[in-house]
Motif scaffolding. Structure first.
Motif, mmCIF file in Angstrom:
data_model
loop_
_atom_site.group_PDB
_atom_site.id
_atom_site.type_symbol
_atom_site.label_atom_id
_atom_site.label_comp_id
_atom_site.label_asym_id
_atom_site.label_seq_id
_atom_site.Cartn_x
_atom_site.Cartn_y
_atom_site.Cartn_z
ATOM 1 N N ARG A 1 -52.424 -19.981 -47.476
ATOM 2 C CA ARG A 1 -52.316 -20.092 -49.053
ATOM 3 C C ARG A 1 -53.546 -19.936 -49.431
ATOM 4 O O ARG A 1 -54.504 -19.483 -50.850
ATOM 5 C CB ARG A 1 -51.804 -21.664 -49.275
ATOM 6 N N GLU A 2 -54.854 -20.585 -48.592
ATOM 7 C CA GLU A 2 -56.090 -20.850 -49.237
ATOM 8 C C GLU A 2 -56.982 -19.021 -48.858
ATOM 9 O O GLU A 2 -57.493 -18.578 -49.998
ATOM 10 C CB GLU A 2 -56.739 -21.128 -47.313
ATOM 11 N N GLN A 3 -55.925 -18.155 -47.921
ATOM 12 C CA GLN A 3 -57.416 -16.900 -48.175
ATOM 13 C C GLN A 3 -56.162 -16.638 -49.492
ATOM 14 O O GLN A 3 -57.163 -15.262 -49.599
ATOM 15 C CB GLN A 3 -56.513 -16.054 -47.059
ATOM 16 N N LEU A 4 -55.292 -16.569 -49.958
ATOM 17 C CA LEU A 4 -54.350 -15.980 -50.704
ATOM 18 C C LEU A 4 -55.214 -16.379 -52.126
ATOM 19 O O LEU A 4 -55.779 -16.056 -53.404
ATOM 20 C CB LEU A 4 -52.777 -16.575 -51.554
ATOM 21 N N ALA A 5 -55.041 -17.622 -52.434
ATOM 22 C CA ALA A 5 -56.382 -18.482 -53.412
ATOM 23 C C ALA A 5 -58.306 -18.407 -53.572
ATOM 24 O O ALA A 5 -58.865 -17.877 -54.601
ATOM 25 C CB ALA A 5 -56.436 -19.653 -53.078
ATOM 26 N N GLU A 6 -58.574 -17.449 -52.114
ATOM 27 C CA GLU A 6 -59.375 -16.919 -52.218
ATOM 28 C C GLU A 6 -59.904 -15.264 -52.906
ATOM 29 O O GLU A 6 -60.870 -14.431 -53.377
ATOM 30 C CB GLU A 6 -60.068 -16.645 -50.819
ATOM 31 N N TYR A 7 -58.844 -14.841 -52.411
ATOM 32 C CA TYR A 7 -58.591 -13.163 -53.137
ATOM 33 C C TYR A 7 -58.227 -13.537 -54.374
ATOM 34 O O TYR A 7 -58.695 -12.911 -55.321
ATOM 35 C CB TYR A 7 -56.769 -12.530 -52.472
ATOM 36 N N LYS A 8 -57.454 -14.275 -55.016
ATOM 37 C CA LYS A 8 -57.261 -13.941 -56.639
ATOM 38 C C LYS A 8 -58.856 -14.822 -57.507
ATOM 39 O O LYS A 8 -58.694 -13.789 -58.061
ATOM 40 C CB LYS A 8 -56.300 -15.736 -57.071
ATOM 41 N N GLU A 9 -59.475 -15.599 -56.762
ATOM 42 C CA GLU A 9 -60.568 -15.326 -56.883
ATOM 43 C C GLU A 9 -61.615 -14.990 -57.366
ATOM 44 O O GLU A 9 -62.387 -14.725 -58.301
ATOM 45 C CB GLU A 9 -61.127 -17.396 -56.756
ATOM 46 N N SER A 10 -61.526 -13.791 -56.130
ATOM 47 C CA SER A 10 -62.742 -12.871 -56.327
ATOM 48 C C SER A 10 -61.893 -11.559 -57.203
ATOM 49 O O SER A 10 -63.060 -11.078 -57.601
ATOM 50 C CB SER A 10 -62.221 -12.229 -54.377
ATOM 51 N N LEU A 11 -60.667 -11.681 -57.508
ATOM 52 C CA LEU A 11 -60.284 -10.255 -58.482
ATOM 53 C C LEU A 11 -61.047 -11.219 -59.358
ATOM 54 O O LEU A 11 -61.016 -10.147 -60.373
ATOM 55 C CB LEU A 11 -58.598 -10.103 -58.308
ATOM 56 N N GLU A 12 -60.625 -12.470 -59.697
ATOM 57 C CA GLU A 12 -60.763 -12.379 -61.437
ATOM 58 C C GLU A 12 -62.849 -12.742 -61.289
ATOM 59 O O GLU A 12 -62.371 -12.215 -62.189
ATOM 60 C CB GLU A 12 -60.608 -14.495 -61.453
ATOM 61 N N VAL A 13 -63.355 -13.255 -60.084
ATOM 62 C CA VAL A 13 -64.912 -12.304 -60.276
ATOM 63 C C VAL A 13 -65.197 -11.021 -60.756
ATOM 64 O O VAL A 13 -65.900 -10.890 -61.210
ATOM 65 C CB VAL A 13 -65.689 -13.044 -59.231
ATOM 66 N N GLU A 14 -64.272 -9.881 -59.670
ATOM 67 C CA GLU A 14 -64.620 -9.226 -59.704
ATOM 68 C C GLU A 14 -64.909 -8.185 -61.697
ATOM 69 O O GLU A 14 -64.973 -7.678 -61.923
ATOM 70 C CB GLU A 14 -63.463 -8.357 -59.401
ATOM 71 N N MET A 15 -63.168 -8.770 -61.739
ATOM 72 C CA MET A 15 -63.134 -8.697 -63.144
ATOM 73 C C MET A 15 -63.752 -9.314 -64.388
ATOM 74 O O MET A 15 -64.101 -8.130 -65.636
ATOM 75 C CB MET A 15 -61.621 -9.129 -63.955
ATOM 76 N N ASP A 16 -63.964 -10.126 -64.271
ATOM 77 C CA ASP A 16 -65.012 -10.510 -65.292
ATOM 78 C C ASP A 16 -66.267 -9.446 -65.077
ATOM 79 O O ASP A 16 -67.291 -9.502 -65.977
ATOM 80 C CB ASP A 16 -66.014 -12.417 -64.568
ATOM 81 N N SER A 17 -66.875 -9.532 -64.165
ATOM 82 C CA SER A 17 -68.355 -8.116 -64.113
ATOM 83 C C SER A 17 -68.076 -7.035 -65.338
ATOM 84 O O SER A 17 -69.212 -6.052 -64.818
ATOM 85 C CB SER A 17 -68.242 -8.126 -62.864
ATOM 86 N N HIS A 18 -66.600 -6.960 -64.631
ATOM 87 C CA HIS A 18 -66.541 -5.140 -65.942
ATOM 88 C C HIS A 18 -66.220 -6.141 -66.906
ATOM 89 O O HIS A 18 -65.325 -4.924 -67.480
ATOM 90 C CB HIS A 18 -65.603 -4.616 -65.273
#
Length: 96
Positions: free
Chosen positions: A63-80
């Motif tokens: 669950r922790e790894q999945l939460a980190e993955y979701k956060e990294s996706l949000e950061v990536e999308m926000d950067s674009h």
């Protein structure tokens, strides 16, 4: 550690209580159940796992790894933001 299976959830919108769940391969059952609950007057939402969640579950992410993955996706999308991937459709545009 056993891998968590991706499931479709049917929830009451107000209480967020899960009323029904099934495997993603049985989506017809979830939508049929949701339709029956809506006919009874309940405000229902069908929550289908995303491709990323399904892949993460099949790879055995915690669950922790999945939460980190979701956060990294949000950061990536926000950067674009503002790129061609995030343009709003033109309402009055007619394609011939």
């Amino acid at each position: 550690m056993e891998k968590e299976k991706s499931k479709i959830l049917v929830r009451d919108v107000q209480t967020q209580q899960v009323l029904f769940e099934c495997a993603i391969t049985e989506s017809e059952k979830a939508y049929q159940f949701a339709a029956e609950m809506e006919e009874m007057g309940l405000d229902i939402e069908v929550v289908v796992p995303t491709l990323g969640e399904t892949l993460s579950n099949s790879l055995g992410l915690s669950r922790e790894q999945l939460a980190e993955y979701k956060e990294s996706l949000e950061v990536e999308m926000d950067s674009h933001e503002g790129s061609c991937c995030f343009t709003e459709p033109e309402e009055d545009k007619i394609i011939h």
